[in-house]
Design a protein around this motif. Sequence first.
Motif, PDB file in Angstrom:
ATOM      1  N   TYR A  94     -28.950 -13.089 -43.351  1.00 18.93           N
ATOM      2  CA  TYR A  94     -27.877 -11.972 -43.247  1.00 18.93           C
ATOM      3  C   TYR A  94     -27.695 -11.535 -41.760  1.00 18.93           C
ATOM      4  O   TYR A  94     -29.000 -11.433 -40.855  1.00 18.93           O
ATOM      5  N   TYR A  95     -26.273 -11.560 -41.637  1.00 18.30           N
ATOM      6  CA  TYR A  95     -26.232 -11.000 -40.251  1.00 18.30           C
ATOM      7  C   TYR A  95     -25.394  -9.973 -40.089  1.00 18.30           C
ATOM      8  O   TYR A  95     -24.626  -8.883 -41.296  1.00 18.30           O
ATOM      9  N   CYS A  96     -25.816  -9.048 -39.198  1.00 15.71           N
ATOM     10  CA  CYS A  96     -25.386  -7.428 -38.758  1.00 15.71           C
ATOM     11  C   CYS A  96     -23.968  -8.128 -37.966  1.00 15.71           C
ATOM     12  O   CYS A  96     -24.279  -9.024 -36.506  1.00 15.71           O
ATOM     13  N   ALA A  97     -23.050  -7.984 -38.132  1.00 15.54           N
ATOM     14  CA  ALA A  97     -21.684  -7.748 -36.723  1.00 15.54           C
ATOM     15  C   ALA A  97     -20.799  -7.025 -36.363  1.00 15.54           C
ATOM     16  O   ALA A  97     -20.936  -5.704 -37.063  1.00 15.54           O
ATOM     17  N   ALA A  98     -20.651  -6.418 -34.750  1.00 17.90           N
ATOM     18  CA  ALA A  98     -19.471  -5.562 -34.793  1.00 17.90           C
ATOM     19  C   ALA A  98     -18.847  -5.651 -33.610  1.00 17.90           C
ATOM     20  O   ALA A  98     -18.971  -6.312 -33.030  1.00 17.90           O
ATOM     21  N   LYS A  99     -17.805  -4.727 -33.227  1.00 18.29           N
ATOM     22  CA  LYS A  99     -16.428  -4.746 -32.674  1.00 18.29           C
ATOM     23  C   LYS A  99     -16.085  -4.279 -32.689  1.00 18.29           C
ATOM     24  O   LYS A  99     -16.484  -3.182 -32.758  1.00 18.29           O
ATOM     25  N   ILE A 100     -14.672  -4.381 -31.722  1.00 15.70           N
ATOM     26  CA  ILE A 100     -14.287  -3.016 -30.223  1.00 15.70           C
ATOM     27  C   ILE A 100     -13.398  -3.097 -31.200  1.00 15.70           C
ATOM     28  O   ILE A 100     -12.015  -3.806 -31.933  1.00 15.70           O
ATOM     29  N   GLY A 101     -13.015  -1.758 -31.764  1.00 19.93           N
ATOM     30  CA  GLY A 101     -11.584  -1.322 -32.988  1.00 19.93           C
ATOM     31  C   GLY A 101     -11.877  -0.867 -34.061  1.00 19.93           C
ATOM     32  O   GLY A 101     -12.792  -0.785 -34.942  1.00 19.93           O
ATOM     33  N   VAL A 102     -11.001  -0.595 -34.759  1.00 16.88           N
ATOM     34  CA  VAL A 102     -11.367   0.203 -35.998  1.00 16.88           C
ATOM     35  C   VAL A 102     -11.160  -0.940 -37.235  1.00 16.88           C
ATOM     36  O   VAL A 102     -11.596  -0.717 -38.574  1.00 16.88           O
ATOM     37  N   VAL A 103     -11.000  -1.878 -37.173  1.00 12.59           N
ATOM     38  CA  VAL A 103     -10.175  -2.757 -38.800  1.00 12.59           C
ATOM     39  C   VAL A 103     -11.786  -3.274 -38.762  1.00 12.59           C
ATOM     40  O   VAL A 103     -12.185  -4.198 -37.913  1.00 12.59           O
ATOM     41  N   VAL A 104     -11.480  -3.944 -39.669  1.00 14.08           N
ATOM     42  CA  VAL A 104     -13.010  -4.314 -40.725  1.00 14.08           C
ATOM     43  C   VAL A 104     -12.364  -5.824 -40.994  1.00 14.08           C
ATOM     44  O   VAL A 104     -11.053  -5.621 -41.553  1.00 14.08           O
ATOM     45  N   SER A 105     -12.309  -6.414 -40.516  1.00 12.19           N
ATOM     46  CA  SER A 105     -12.317  -7.912 -39.938  1.00 12.19           C
ATOM     47  C   SER A 105     -13.371  -8.611 -41.285  1.00 12.19           C
ATOM     48  O   SER A 105     -14.854  -8.786 -40.768  1.00 12.19           O
ATOM     49  N   THR A 106     -12.749  -9.139 -42.088  1.00 14.17           N
ATOM     50  CA  THR A 106     -13.319 -10.533 -42.720  1.00 14.17           C
ATOM     51  C   THR A 106     -13.681 -12.185 -42.599  1.00 14.17           C
ATOM     52  O   THR A 106     -14.139 -12.846 -43.181  1.00 14.17           O
TER      53      THR A 106
END
Length: 124
Positions: A94-106
Amino acid sequence: QVQLVESGGGLVQAGASLRLSCAASGRTFNMDAMTWFRQAPGKERKFVGGITRSDSRAYYADSVKGRFTLSRDNAKNTVYLQMNSLKPEDTAVYYCAAKIGVVVSTTSGAYDYWGQGTQVTVSS
């Protein structure tokens, strides 16, 4: 830069529960969507669930809906994945990931930062 550190994986029997944690550090001020993916041996990395910072709105893959719950503590920059009623098919890294921006992408390619992963093994 942002660093993500997962913890909480392990070996459990089917039906058991685990709680994974993902702690973020570094330049986290513009990190909104934080998401969990998982990857089983020989398979592609798949979306599990994601949660926004502003309103803690959570999104889940159909395969985990009703069993997994996301939450976050913004003061600690930590996201939690509570996994109940675990099944052997939940076995994966299981990997945690983060991104700039508010949208949760699949889509895994949308994420800028990744943790090292934590192994979850569910025996039958």
